[in-house]
Design an enzyme around this catalytic site. Structure first.
Site, mmCIF file in Angstrom:
data_model
loop_
_atom_site.group_PDB
_atom_site.id
_atom_site.type_symbol
_atom_site.label_atom_id
_atom_site.label_comp_id
_atom_site.label_asym_id
_atom_site.label_seq_id
_atom_site.Cartn_x
_atom_site.Cartn_y
_atom_site.Cartn_z
ATOM 1 N N PHE A 111 30.011 42.915 37.399
ATOM 2 C CA PHE A 111 29.800 43.653 36.159
ATOM 3 C C PHE A 111 30.185 42.788 34.968
ATOM 4 C CE2 PHE A 111 33.795 44.902 38.223
ATOM 5 C CZ PHE A 111 34.739 44.554 37.271
ATOM 6 N N TYR B 7 43.360 34.346 34.691
ATOM 7 C CA TYR B 7 43.735 35.745 34.541
ATOM 8 C C TYR B 7 45.043 36.143 35.205
ATOM 9 C CZ TYR B 7 39.259 36.293 32.333
ATOM 10 O OH TYR B 7 38.208 36.170 31.457
#
Length: 409
Positions: free
Chosen positions: A409, A123
Site C-alpha cells: 500500500f 524505520y
C-alpha cells in the site's frame, strides 16, 4: 532545519504527488496507476513538509482494518508515500513528519501503525519492527509434476475478465481475511489495485489474466497472472508471472496451481509475496525446484501499547510484566502487565517488577505471531528478567497460521 509540517489542502495535492515522484527517483507512474493513487489517497491523512513555499517532504496514511491473532479487526494506520527531496535529506524532515503522523494516529484512536519499507533500515528508529515475511518462488514446471490432489477434478476452472470478476474475487478474499493475521480488510476502491495493468509496467509480459475456480457453481478461488513469452534453442520457455492466488480450501488451492503448471509454452511460474506457509512447496516432490526465497513484508508499530496488546488473543495463557522502551512515543514507555489467553486479554500499567524488557520495535515484530520473542532474545533485543518468562511469553504470542500481508500500500 525546521520545516513547517501541515495537512495537505486539496489545491496542494498535485504538488504533493509531484514531490513523491521526485523523492522516489523521478520516474513517472503510468496514468492508470497515478489515477488510482489519487482516487484512494485520504487528504485528511496526507502530510507535507514545507520549506520556502515549496513541499520538500511527504507522508500519508490509509485507514485500514488489520486482522490480528484471534481474528479481530483492529483499526490501523497504513503509512504510505513517505519521501523527502534529495535537497533536504538528513536535515530532520523525516523525523518531523513521523512525529506529526504518529501523534495524529494516536489522536484518531488507532492502536497500530503499519508500513512496507523501500529502505527497511530507516524505520526501526521510529519503532517499526518487521512482523510478516513473504515467500518468493520460481517454480520449475518442467522438472516438477503438477499437484494432483484427490478431488481436484471436481473443480471447474474458467477464464474471466479480471475487472469484471472483481466482485467474485473480493468475496473470496473477504472470507479469508479473519483467518490470517496481517491481512487487511479492503476499503472501497482498494480492490482495483489488484487489476491495475499498465502496458508500460508489463516488462514484456502479456495482459493480466484471471482464472476462477468453481465448485458446485460457487467461486471458491481465483488466480491472477500474466505470461511472459520466452524461447531458447530447445523451444518455448515462457514464464507465468503469478500476481495473486486465493482459495477457500486446499483442493481449490491445488487445482489452481495445477492449472498454472499446465499453461502452454511456459516452463516456470514466478510468484512473489506468498505466505511463508503456502502449501505449494509441500505439494511437489522436490522443494529445491521451487526456488524459494524470503524477505520481510509488513512492519508493525504499536502506537498505544496497552490497547494493541489487549486487542489480540494469545495462543496459550500468559501473565507477564513487560518493561517497554519507546523514546519516540514516550507515552508507551514503562511497565505493562499483559494477561490473557485464547479468549481475550488485558494490558494495563503496573508497578510490579518487570519480567521481560524490550523496546516497542520488538513488540511490533512479535505482535502478529510471525517472529518469536525467543528469536529476538537470541539477538539481544529482548531481555529475560525472570527465569521462564521468555519461553512462556514467546509461545503465547505465536500464531497457528503465518501472518501475511497480501498486497502493498
Amino acid at each position: 532545519m525546521t520545516a513547517e509540517v501541515r495537512l495537505v489542502r486539496e489545491a496542494d495535492l498535485a504538488a504533493w504527488f509531484e514531490t513523491v515522484d521526485v523523492a522516489f527517483g523521478g520516474l513517472r507512474e503510468s496514468a492508470e496507476r497515478a489515477a488510482w493513487w489519487r482516487s484512494v489517497v485520504e487528504p485528511e491523512r496526507a502530510l507535507a513538509a514545507w520549506d520556502g513555499g515549496g513541499i520538500v517532504g511527504t507522508a500519508g496514511s490509509f485507514s485500514f482494518g488489520l486482522t490480528v491473532p484471534g481474528g479481530a479487526e483492529v483499526p490501523a494506520a497504513g503509512v504510505t508515500l513517505v519521501g523527502v527531496l534529495p535537497t533536504h535529506r538528513r536535515r530532520g524532515v523525516l523525523t518531523q513528519l513521523m512525529r506529526r503522523q504518529l501523534d495524529g494516529v494516536r489522536e484518531r484512536g488507532e492502536p497500530l501503525a503499519l508500513l512496507t519499507a523501500s529502505e527497511p533500515a530507516i524505520y526501526g528508529r521510529f519503532g517499526y519492527g518487521p512482523a510478516t515475511w513473504e515467500l518468493r518462488m520460481a517454480v520449475d514446471t518442467v522438472r516438477l509434476a503438477a499437484p494432483e490432489p484427490p478431488g481436484a477434478d471436481g473443480v471447474r476452472l474458467r477464464l474471466a475478465d479480471p475487472v469484471a470478476a472483481l466482485p467474485e474475487c473480493e468475496r473470496v478474499y473477504a472470507a479469508l481475511v479473519p483467518g490470517r493475521p496481517g491481512m487487511l480488510a479492503r476499503r472501497p476502491g482498494r480492490d482495483r489495485q489488484g487489476v491495475l495493468d499498465p502496458e508500460g509496467e508489463r516488462d514484456g509480459a502479456g495482459p493480466l489474466q484471471c482464472v476462477l475456480a468453481e465448485v458446485d457453481g460457487e467461486v471458491r478461488g481465483y488466480a491472477r497472472y500474466a505470461v511472459k513469452p520466452g524461447w531458447d534453442d530447445a523451444g518455448p520457455c515462457g514464464t507465468v508471472q503469478l500476481r495473486q492466488l486465493d482459495a477457500l480450501d486446499p483442493v481449490v488451492h491445488a487445482a489452481l496451481w495445477r492449472y498454472l503448471f499446465g499453461i502452454d509454452l511456459t516452463s516456470s511460474v514466478v510468484a512473489r509475496g506468498r505466505p511463508v506457509d503456502d502449501p505449494l512447496p509441500h505439494l511437489v516432490a522436490d522443494q529445491r525446484r521451487c526456488g524459494l526465497g524470503l524477505r520481510e513484508g509488513l512492519f508493525v508499530r504499536p502506537v498505544e501499547v496497552g490497547a494493541a496488546l489487549a486487542a489480540r488473543t494469545y495462543r496459550t495463557p500468559v501473565d507477564v510484566v513487560l518493561e517497554v522502551a519507546d523514546a519516540f512515543c514516550p507515552w508507551n514507555a514503562g511497565r505493562w502487565r499483559l494477561s490473557g489467553d485464547a479468549r481475550g486479554a488485558r494490558c494495563e500499567r503496573t508497578t510490579d517488577a518487570a519480567e521481560l524488557a524490550l523496546s516497542v520495535r520488538e513488540l511490533g515484530s512479535a505482535y502478529l505471531g510471525g517472529c518469536t520473542l525467543t528469536a529476538l532474545a537470541g539477538a539481544g533485543r529482548v531481555r529475560e528478567l525472570r527465569p521462564g518468562a521468555l519461553a512462556a511469553a514467546s509461545l503465547a504470542f505465536g500464531s497457528e497460521v503465518a501472518p501475511w500481508l497480501p498486497h502493498g500500500f
